[in-house]
Design a protein around this motif. Structure first.
Motif, PDB file in Angstrom:
ATOM      1  N   LEU A   1     -10.961   8.114  -5.413  1.00  0.00           N
ATOM      2  CA  LEU A   1      -9.878   8.338  -4.458  1.00  0.00           C
ATOM      3  C   LEU A   1      -8.579   7.759  -5.017  1.00  0.00           C
ATOM      4  CD1 LEU A   1      -8.953   9.285  -1.648  1.00  0.00           C
ATOM      5  CD2 LEU A   1      -9.621   7.043  -0.761  1.00  0.00           C
ATOM      6  N   ASP A   2      -8.659   6.580  -5.603  1.00  0.00           N
ATOM      7  CA  ASP A   2      -7.541   5.957  -6.313  1.00  0.00           C
ATOM      8  C   ASP A   2      -8.137   4.930  -7.271  1.00  0.00           C
ATOM      9  OD1 ASP A   2      -8.172   3.725  -4.687  1.00  0.00           O
ATOM     10  OD2 ASP A   2      -6.742   4.363  -3.161  1.00  0.00           O
ATOM     11  N   ASN A   3      -7.327   4.042  -7.794  1.00  0.00           N
ATOM     12  CA  ASN A   3      -7.815   3.082  -8.792  1.00  0.00           C
ATOM     13  C   ASN A   3      -8.807   2.081  -8.224  1.00  0.00           C
ATOM     14  OD1 ASN A   3      -6.283   4.224 -10.815  1.00  0.00           O
ATOM     15  ND2 ASN A   3      -4.507   2.891 -10.424  1.00  0.00           N
ATOM     16  N   GLN A   4      -8.782   1.870  -6.917  1.00  0.00           N
ATOM     17  CA  GLN A   4      -9.649   0.863  -6.292  1.00  0.00           C
ATOM     18  C   GLN A   4     -10.821   1.458  -5.518  1.00  0.00           C
ATOM     19  OE1 GLN A   4      -6.094   0.529  -5.731  1.00  0.00           O
ATOM     20  NE2 GLN A   4      -6.073  -0.725  -7.578  1.00  0.00           N
ATOM     21  N   ARG A   5     -10.722   2.732  -5.117  1.00  0.00           N
ATOM     22  CA  ARG A   5     -11.705   3.288  -4.185  1.00  0.00           C
ATOM     23  C   ARG A   5     -12.366   4.557  -4.731  1.00  0.00           C
ATOM     24  NH1 ARG A   5      -8.230   4.025   1.107  1.00  0.00           N
ATOM     25  NH2 ARG A   5      -6.753   4.738  -0.488  1.00  0.00           N
ATOM     26  N   THR A   6     -13.637   4.707  -4.346  1.00  0.00           N
ATOM     27  CA  THR A   6     -14.417   5.890  -4.729  1.00  0.00           C
ATOM     28  C   THR A   6     -14.851   6.624  -3.458  1.00  0.00           C
ATOM     29  OG1 THR A   6     -15.246   4.823  -6.721  1.00  0.00           O
ATOM     30  CG2 THR A   6     -16.510   6.684  -5.894  1.00  0.00           C
ATOM     31  N   LEU A   7     -14.890   7.949  -3.546  1.00  0.00           N
ATOM     32  CA  LEU A   7     -15.391   8.776  -2.446  1.00  0.00           C
ATOM     33  C   LEU A   7     -16.766   9.313  -2.795  1.00  0.00           C
ATOM     34  CD1 LEU A   7     -12.477  11.116  -1.255  1.00  0.00           C
ATOM     35  CD2 LEU A   7     -13.508   9.222  -0.022  1.00  0.00           C
TER      36      LEU A   7
ATOM     37  N   ILE B   1      -6.601  16.962   3.419  1.00  0.00           N
ATOM     38  CA  ILE B   1      -5.475  16.204   3.991  1.00  0.00           C
ATOM     39  C   ILE B   1      -5.695  14.716   3.758  1.00  0.00           C
ATOM     40  CG2 ILE B   1      -4.216  15.666   6.117  1.00  0.00           C
ATOM     41  CD1 ILE B   1      -5.026  18.427   7.158  1.00  0.00           C
ATOM     42  N   PHE B   2      -6.936  14.268   4.023  1.00  0.00           N
ATOM     43  CA  PHE B   2      -7.244  12.850   3.797  1.00  0.00           C
ATOM     44  C   PHE B   2      -7.109  12.492   2.318  1.00  0.00           C
ATOM     45  CE2 PHE B   2     -10.359   9.734   2.351  1.00  0.00           C
ATOM     46  CZ  PHE B   2      -9.927   8.612   3.045  1.00  0.00           C
ATOM     47  N   TYR B   3      -7.610  13.370   1.449  1.00  0.00           N
ATOM     48  CA  TYR B   3      -7.578  13.059   0.017  1.00  0.00           C
ATOM     49  C   TYR B   3      -6.138  12.927  -0.476  1.00  0.00           C
ATOM     50  CZ  TYR B   3      -8.709  13.012  -4.909  1.00  0.00           C
ATOM     51  OH  TYR B   3      -8.834  12.635  -6.228  1.00  0.00           O
ATOM     52  N   LYS B   4      -5.253  13.708   0.098  1.00  0.00           N
ATOM     53  CA  LYS B   4      -3.845  13.639  -0.282  1.00  0.00           C
ATOM     54  C   LYS B   4      -3.173  12.407   0.319  1.00  0.00           C
ATOM     55  CE  LYS B   4       0.479  16.278  -0.108  1.00  0.00           C
ATOM     56  NZ  LYS B   4       1.133  17.529   0.362  1.00  0.00           N
TER      57      LYS B   4
END
Length: 891
Positions: free
Chosen positions: A816-822, A868-871
């Motif tokens: 999702l970003d540098n700190q989080r995974t989906l 929408i959430f991913y953005k």
């Protein structure tokens, strides 16, 4: 030579047999050999294994499904959705075996099925779906069997299971139709399978119990007992008959049925409930309460009943109430709440019962405390859940106002004391506190040594009662009972609640901020005020703890008095309007007026007293308050309604006229008739200037219409006036949007900023649309650095394969970003299916092993909301949207 010939002959024979076997495997030709082969193979290789798995799952459910003995039991308990999910591996195997049997062994020729285990495989498949609580799939299978095998006995079983399915889903009309079809065929003498004959009256009974029509269920339960059934079902039927008789007041018959239940040697919990209910069936007119009390006391001393002590105390309270001993009943109920640790339903029931008794006595403080306890553990399915929460909130607010008056009066008196008197008083309080603390610690140690299982003397402990004489009486700090209300009251009244240590002690001792009297600063407390403040509100055994919030200046005294005035006004309103307690309302309003005759709420207080005396028929006092209102406030709504009882009716009619005029104005606006809009709006603003709901709407339409027919500056002035005059109106966001356009396109006025000082008026409340029927995903948002993502994916995959093997679900993961995974799993047909999976996953210890709550969030999300959430990447915003919309989506 002979051996070689024999081996060659054996090999040839084996080849022939293999060819015959291969030929018999085909289902394309209807031959005797093939029919025999497929009947044999379908029965023993397929159906039998699936049936074993199905029965193992059903047996497991019967031992793990929890019962709610506070309500009439259903005849058949299929557990909660969560409990049913534990059966998925067993039921999925049964479904798989049924599918194999149907696909590989069905021989359908000339409109006839020649393999007799095919219809049984269909029934097994439907039952497996039913036990999984996948009622849509179950209904489709049972419906197919009922229509496809009309001439076979199995279609009766299908109709019975179809009725069960409709009962579970609340489709009672369809359930009744299926049951009536079976009943008609039975009455016409048609031969129904024995299992259908035995279970038909039981399913009928379940049908009526699900609708709480217990009288209608009664004869079917009796008929079911006559026909016989499994011991488990018969025992439940007798228990239910006992419950129904107990509810209807036929205590003798109820006792008989409970005795029959005990004789059947059921599981320990049901036997215990039967004994408790027998005790509650005691009739004060004919029974012997001494004997029943003796039995219950003996049960309380039995170590096996440790976890059921709350129910035993409750039963004792019921007996005490029937003997008209309210005091003893309250003591037992308080003990019931105190010892209740696992059964939130019973804890709530006991707390509500004692809260009701205190409420009836007018002891609202203790009533509130028990309502608060009940609400803290109240299951959402509890009867009248919302009403109970509302009443608890009212009582909580009432107690806050009582305490505000009590505490502020005490503080004001404290401010007038000299140092020596003050210190002597505080030292006395500290001494009492230490004694009480030591007593409680000794009591707690004794309880711990005895394991908390002893039968406690229910006559111990005194009720605090409700503070009376709010303006006078004993000063707060002189009241040792109020001062020591802390841990001991938790133990005696509310039990092992999740509490913050001695929070009641902190409240009752009035946590305060600073006491800066020069005389005290120079005394033994020391002159370092910074050090003194650092010790405040931490140690009740220090003087500094009590030297705070004491009003000393005129401004502080005025603020304290203002708190008392506000509390009196709200307290009177709650007594009168929320609790309809005219006695306490009258006392409160009279005391309010006596202490503060010129308070800003005197008009409301006079009108409340006028209403009370008028309804009581006290013409003299009603006339007195009428003269005060009409004489001092002739133009108020209160005066107008006293003089003209139809005043509010006419006011309502006026509002209707205003609404009609606004409707005409809005229609003109939609038709772009802007001059007419301005005319109508001017008329509305002139005729209804005091209607704060509709005035800003007229002003908005007028302002926008001015912008259409005049220069933008005119619209800017009108919109700005609207925002200043009605800042909290619902039209303000639209008005601010217009101002932003005027500022950006025409350079008029200043930029509109949001609450954080950022241009643009802030972010909209939510980016997401709630569409429960869309395809959904289960989504995990994980802190990558704290969790082994690959190991987690393996555990999630194991979970899916174990409990949702038949669902076609795919697991995906991405950053999702540098700190989080989906991690996402899908697709689910709708929000309900996604929530079922999400809930099951959240409760699986294996999947979440080694993870802390702060490391992850698990939610359902629609396919349309996912991009929408991913953005946006804002987990907090989506969680707010999710909690607001998805909390009731479990199927």
């Amino acid at each position: 030579m002979t051996t070689r010939y024999a081996n060659k002959h054996f090999l040839s024979l084996a080849v022939v047999l293999m060819l015959l076997l291969a030929a018999s495997c085909s289902t394309k030709k209807n031959t005797g050999l093939r029919r025999a082969y497929h009947n044999l193979t379908c029965h023993y290789n397929v159906w039998w294994n699936g049936d074993v798995s199905l029965n193992e799952g059903a047996l497991s459910l019967s031992t793990t499904a929890k019962e709610n003995y506070n309500e009439v039991l259903p005849v058949f308990n299929y557990g909660t959705k969560q409990e049913a999910m534990s059966l998925n591996p067993k039921m999925d195997r049964a479904i798989k075996k049924a599918s194999i049997g149907i696909q590989r062994h069905s021989m359908y020729f000339g409109g006839k099925e020649y393999v007799k285990w095919i219809d049984d495989s269909y029934l097994m498949m439907g039952m497996a779906h039913f036990y999984k609580q996948d009622y849509t799939s179950a209904r489709r299978v049972f419906d197919y069997i009922a229509k496809e095998y009309v001439d076979a006995p199995i279609h009766y079983e299908a109709y019975l299971w179809l009725a069960k399915t409709h009962i579970q889903t609340g489709r009672f009309e369809k359930a009744e139709a299926a049951l009536n079809l079976l009943l008609v065929d039975q009455q016409e003498g048609k031969s129904l399978p024995k299992t259908v004959e035995q279970n038909l009256p039981m399913v009928y009974a379940d049908f009526f119990i699900a609708q709480e029509n217990y009288d209608a269920a009664y004869p079917y339960l009796e008929r079911g007992l006559e026909l016989g059934n499994k011991k488990y079902i018969l025992t439940r039927a007798e228990f239910i008959l006992g419950q129904i008789n107990q509810m209807s007041g036929d205590l003798e018959f109820a006792t008989r049925y409970y005795q029959k239940v005990i004789k059947r040697n059921p599981d320990y919990k049901m036997a215990f409930e039967a004994r408790i209910n027998m005790a509650q069936c005691y009739d004060e007119g004919t029974g012997d309460s001494k004997y029943i009390n003796k039995v219950l006391h003996k049960m309380a001393k039995d170590a096996k009943n440790k976890e059921f002590l709350d129910q035993i105390y409750y039963a004792l309270a019921e007996i005490a109430l029937k003997d008209h001993n309210d005091t003893l009943a309250i003591s037992y109920l308080r003990k019931s709440v105190s010892v209740s640790k696992q059964d939130n339903y019973q804890k709530s029931t006991s707390a509500l019962k004692v809260a009701g008794l205190f409420f009836d006595k007018g002891d609202y403080s203790l009533s509130q405390a028990y309502y608060d306890t009940a609400v803290s553990v109240l299951p959402k399915e509890y009867p009248n859940y919302d009403i109970i929460k509302s009443k608890a909130a009212v009582l909580s607010e009432l107690v806050v106002h009582i305490q505000t008056i009590y505490e502020q009066d005490s503080l004001q008196r404290l401010s007038s004391l000299d140092t020596n008197t003050l210190y002597a008083m505080i030292d006395g309080i500290i001494e009492e506190y230490i004694i009480e603390k030591e007593r409680l610690e000794a009591e707690a140690e004794k309880m711990a040594e005895m394991g908390g299982t002893q039968f406690v003397d229910v006559n111990g402990g005194k009720s605090m009662g409700q503070p009376r004489a709010l303006g006078g009486g004993k000063w707060y700090f002189y009241n040792p009972t109020a001062m020591s209300m802390g841990y001991s009251e938790f133990i005696k009244k509310w039990g092992n609640r999740k509490l913050e240590d001695n929070w009641r002690l902190t409240d009752k001792r009035m946590v305060m901020s600073a006491y800066e009297d020069e005389e005290l600063v120079n005394d033994s407390l020391g002159s370092d005020s910074t050090h003194m403040q650092s010790a405040l509100v931490t140690d009740p055994e220090k003087r500094e703890y009590y030297l705070a919030n004491i009003p000393r200046t005129d401004e502080e005294l005025l603020a304290s008095t203002e708190q008392i005035i506000e509390a009196y006004n709200k307290l009177g309103f709650l007594y009168l309007e929320e609790l309809t307690d005219t006695v306490n309302a009258t006392e409160t309003y009279l005391e309010f007026q006596e202490r503060f005759p010129d308070n800003k709420y005197r008009l409301q207080s006079w009108y409340a007293l006028y209403k009370i005396y008028n309804e009581q028929g006290n013409a003299q006092k009603a006339a007195y308050y009428k003269s005060l209102i009409v004489g001092n406030y002739p133009d108020s709504d209160f005066a107008k309604v006293i003089v003209d009882p139809d005043y509010f009716i006419r006011l309502s009619e006026q509002k209707n006229l205003a609404a009609k005029l606004y409707e005409k104005t809005y229609k003109a606006y939609k038709r772009e008739q802007y001059y007419r809009v301005i005319t109508y709006a001017n008329k509305g603003m002139k005729q209804y200037p005091n209607d704060t709901a509709i005035m800003p709407r007229f002003m908005y339409l007028r302002a926008v219409s001015l912008g259409k027919v005049d220069v933008p500056d005119t619209m800017y002035v009108a919109i700005n006036t609207l925002i200043q005059d009605y800042p909290s109106s619902p039209v303000i966001p639209m008005a601010k949007a217009v101002l932003r356009i005027l500022q950006s396109e025409y350079g008029i006025g200043e930029a509109i900023v949001d609450e954080q000082g950022k241009p643009g008026g802030g972010k909209s409340r939510t980016l997401y649309a709630y569409q429960p029927d869309d395809l959904h995903l289960m989504m995990m948002v994980i802190i990558s650095s704290d969790v082994n993502i690959n190991a987690l994916k393996v555990r999630v995959s194991d979970f899916k394969n174990k409990y949702f093997r038949l669902a076609r679900l795919r697991i995906k993961s991405l950053m999702l970003d540098n700190q989080r995974t989906l991690i996402t799993i899908g697709n689910f047909d709708d929000a309900g299916d996604a929530e079922d999976f999400t809930t099951a996953l959240k409760n699986d210890e294996y999947v979440l092993s080694g993870m802390e709550d702060k490391d992850f969030d698990i939610v359902s999300i629609s396919i349309k909301n996912y991009p929408i959430f991913y953005k946006d990447k804002n987990t907090k915003d989506y969680l707010e949207f999710y909690n607001e919309n998805y909390k009731n989506e479990k199927k």
